[in-house]
Motif scaffolding. Structure first.
Motif, PDB file in Angstrom:
ATOM      1  N   SER A 138     -18.147   7.182   6.474  1.00 21.62           N
ATOM      2  CA  SER A 138     -17.289   8.485   6.618  1.00 21.62           C
ATOM      3  C   SER A 138     -17.304   8.682   7.911  1.00 21.62           C
ATOM      4  O   SER A 138     -17.995   8.189   8.994  1.00 21.62           O
ATOM      5  N   VAL A 139     -16.694   9.957   8.346  1.00 22.77           N
ATOM      6  CA  VAL A 139     -16.462  10.395   9.581  1.00 22.77           C
ATOM      7  C   VAL A 139     -18.023  10.871  10.162  1.00 22.77           C
ATOM      8  O   VAL A 139     -18.363  10.654  11.202  1.00 22.77           O
ATOM      9  N   PRO A 165     -21.806  10.708   0.076  1.00 20.32           N
ATOM     10  CA  PRO A 165     -23.376  10.541   0.108  1.00 20.32           C
ATOM     11  C   PRO A 165     -23.639   9.098  -0.400  1.00 20.32           C
ATOM     12  O   PRO A 165     -24.820   8.757  -0.150  1.00 20.32           O
ATOM     13  N   ALA A 166     -22.722   8.540  -1.163  1.00 15.70           N
ATOM     14  CA  ALA A 166     -23.227   7.289  -1.589  1.00 15.70           C
ATOM     15  C   ALA A 166     -23.139   6.190  -0.551  1.00 15.70           C
ATOM     16  O   ALA A 166     -24.033   5.334  -0.706  1.00 15.70           O
ATOM     17  N   ALA A 167     -22.452   6.399   0.319  1.00 13.82           N
ATOM     18  CA  ALA A 167     -22.597   5.502   1.727  1.00 13.82           C
ATOM     19  C   ALA A 167     -23.645   5.744   2.617  1.00 13.82           C
ATOM     20  O   ALA A 167     -24.307   4.793   3.253  1.00 13.82           O
ATOM     21  N   GLY A 168     -23.701   7.087   2.560  1.00 25.33           N
ATOM     22  CA  GLY A 168     -24.729   7.670   3.496  1.00 25.33           C
ATOM     23  C   GLY A 168     -24.556   7.207   5.036  1.00 25.33           C
ATOM     24  O   GLY A 168     -23.399   7.090   5.384  1.00 25.33           O
ATOM     25  N   VAL A 169     -25.709   6.990   5.938  1.00 23.06           N
ATOM     26  CA  VAL A 169     -25.507   6.664   7.322  1.00 23.06           C
ATOM     27  C   VAL A 169     -26.275   5.108   7.356  1.00 23.06           C
ATOM     28  O   VAL A 169     -27.388   4.903   6.646  1.00 23.06           O
ATOM     29  N   ASP A 170     -25.541   4.182   8.002  1.00 23.13           N
ATOM     30  CA  ASP A 170     -26.059   3.031   8.261  1.00 23.13           C
ATOM     31  C   ASP A 170     -27.372   2.996   9.551  1.00 23.13           C
ATOM     32  O   ASP A 170     -26.970   3.428  10.532  1.00 23.13           O
ATOM     33  N   GLU A 211     -10.721   7.543   6.049  1.00 29.68           N
ATOM     34  CA  GLU A 211     -12.141   7.636   5.899  1.00 29.68           C
ATOM     35  C   GLU A 211     -12.637   8.940   5.283  1.00 29.68           C
ATOM     36  O   GLU A 211     -11.700   9.927   5.824  1.00 29.68           O
ATOM     37  N   PRO A 212     -13.327   9.304   4.291  1.00 30.45           N
ATOM     38  CA  PRO A 212     -13.662  10.669   3.845  1.00 30.45           C
ATOM     39  C   PRO A 212     -14.398  11.364   4.948  1.00 30.45           C
ATOM     40  O   PRO A 212     -15.094  10.814   6.033  1.00 30.45           O
ATOM     41  N   LEU A 213     -14.404  12.680   4.819  1.00 34.47           N
ATOM     42  CA  LEU A 213     -15.546  13.394   5.708  1.00 34.47           C
ATOM     43  C   LEU A 213     -16.873  12.973   5.412  1.00 34.47           C
ATOM     44  O   LEU A 213     -17.528  12.697   6.889  1.00 34.47           O
ATOM     45  N   ALA A 259     -12.738  12.201  16.426  1.00 27.74           N
ATOM     46  CA  ALA A 259     -13.376  11.331  15.181  1.00 27.74           C
ATOM     47  C   ALA A 259     -12.554  11.576  13.958  1.00 27.74           C
ATOM     48  O   ALA A 259     -12.562  10.749  12.990  1.00 27.74           O
ATOM     49  N   PHE A 260     -12.238  12.926  13.635  1.00 23.50           N
ATOM     50  CA  PHE A 260     -11.568  13.255  12.528  1.00 23.50           C
ATOM     51  C   PHE A 260     -10.166  12.743  12.586  1.00 23.50           C
ATOM     52  O   PHE A 260      -9.782  12.578  11.563  1.00 23.50           O
ATOM     53  N   ALA A 261      -9.531  12.813  13.914  1.00 24.11           N
ATOM     54  CA  ALA A 261      -7.954  12.473  13.664  1.00 24.11           C
ATOM     55  C   ALA A 261      -8.021  11.033  13.463  1.00 24.11           C
ATOM     56  O   ALA A 261      -7.173  10.290  12.429  1.00 24.11           O
ATOM     57  N   TYR A 262      -9.050  10.168  13.823  1.00 28.70           N
ATOM     58  CA  TYR A 262      -9.159   8.559  13.561  1.00 28.70           C
ATOM     59  C   TYR A 262      -9.444   8.547  12.158  1.00 28.70           C
ATOM     60  O   TYR A 262      -8.759   7.560  11.510  1.00 28.70           O
TER      61      TYR A 262
END
Length: 232
Positions: free
Chosen positions: A175-176, A159-164, A154-156, A145-148
């Motif tokens: 984010s990841v 907070p502004a985007a949150g979770v869908d 993508e940021p780690l 996930a972090f490699a991709y």
């Protein structure tokens, strides 16, 4: 990465290595090696042919290479001929081609069964599906996930985007860490075989533990939990 056992699988791996050269970092040859090994083990646990499951694993992501070339989503059925050609070049017994290709396409449809009475291709597909899901879980899934995410910028955690709350959709996420919540934590419920579910419990726990620690360290760094990612 160690080569797979058996001359046929080694030939197939060499062929697929060239075919998948343009695939993204999360669907590279190392991913295929891991999925092939897991598929074979799950198939053996289910009383199926592990060699056939490993062969299917090595050609199950040809659509990913096509996606990289074409810049759009590609279904496994669209590259059936490419996968068949890989089997031919690797000198895989022709009698296995159609069962293998049927199993690969079944994983793309997500409409196959794992029950003993289901067609063999569907049961192999269930093992392949679980192996693919398991590679997106646990420590390996975290690393992928972090490699991709790094590859596509993508940021780690944002907070502004949150979770869908609507769940996972193909393409970049906020984010990841959001990807963990939108997809990876849901994979345990998608596993089809008894052996896959057994392995999935441990790998799911690893995802949960990582997210717990990530949130803890976020709070330590920022002084409070304002904007911290949700717990698993």
């Amino acid at each position: 990465m160690s080569a797979p056992s058996g001359a046929g699988l080694r030939r197939l791996r060499d062929v697929v290595a060239d075919d998948m050269a343009g695939a993204d970092v999360a669907h590279d040859l190392a991913h295929l090696d891991r999925v092939a090994g897991l598929s074979a083990r799950l198939a053996a646990r289910e009383g199926l042919d592990g060699f056939v499951a490993a062969v299917a694993a090595y050609v199950h992501d040809h659509h990913r290479a096509a996606e990289a070339r074409l810049g759009r989503v590609v279904a496994p059925a669209e590259v059936r001929d490419d996968a068949r050609d890989a089997l031919r070049r690797a000198e895989i017994d022709e009698v296995l081609w159609e069962p293998v290709l049927d199993a690969v396409e079944a994983t793309g449809r997500y409409s196959f069964g794992a029950e003993p009475g289901a067609p063999t291709a569907d049961r192999i597909a269930a093992c392949l599906h679980d192996a693919d899901m398991l590679d997106a879980m646990g420590a390996t899934g975290i690393a992928r996930a972090f490699a991709y995410g790094g590859a596509i910028g993508e940021p780690l955690w944002d907070p502004a985007a949150g979770v869908d709350g609507g769940g996972y959709r193909s393409g970049p996420t906020g984010s990841v860490v959001a990807h963990f919540h939108e997809k990876l934590l849901r994979l345990r419920g998608e596993l089809r075989t008894a052996a896959g579910r057994e392995l999935g419990e441990r790998r799911h726990a690893a995802l949960q533990e990582f997210l717990r620690r990530f949130r803890e360290e976020w709070v330590e760094a920022h002084g409070d939990d304002d904007g911290a990612p949700p717990a698993a």
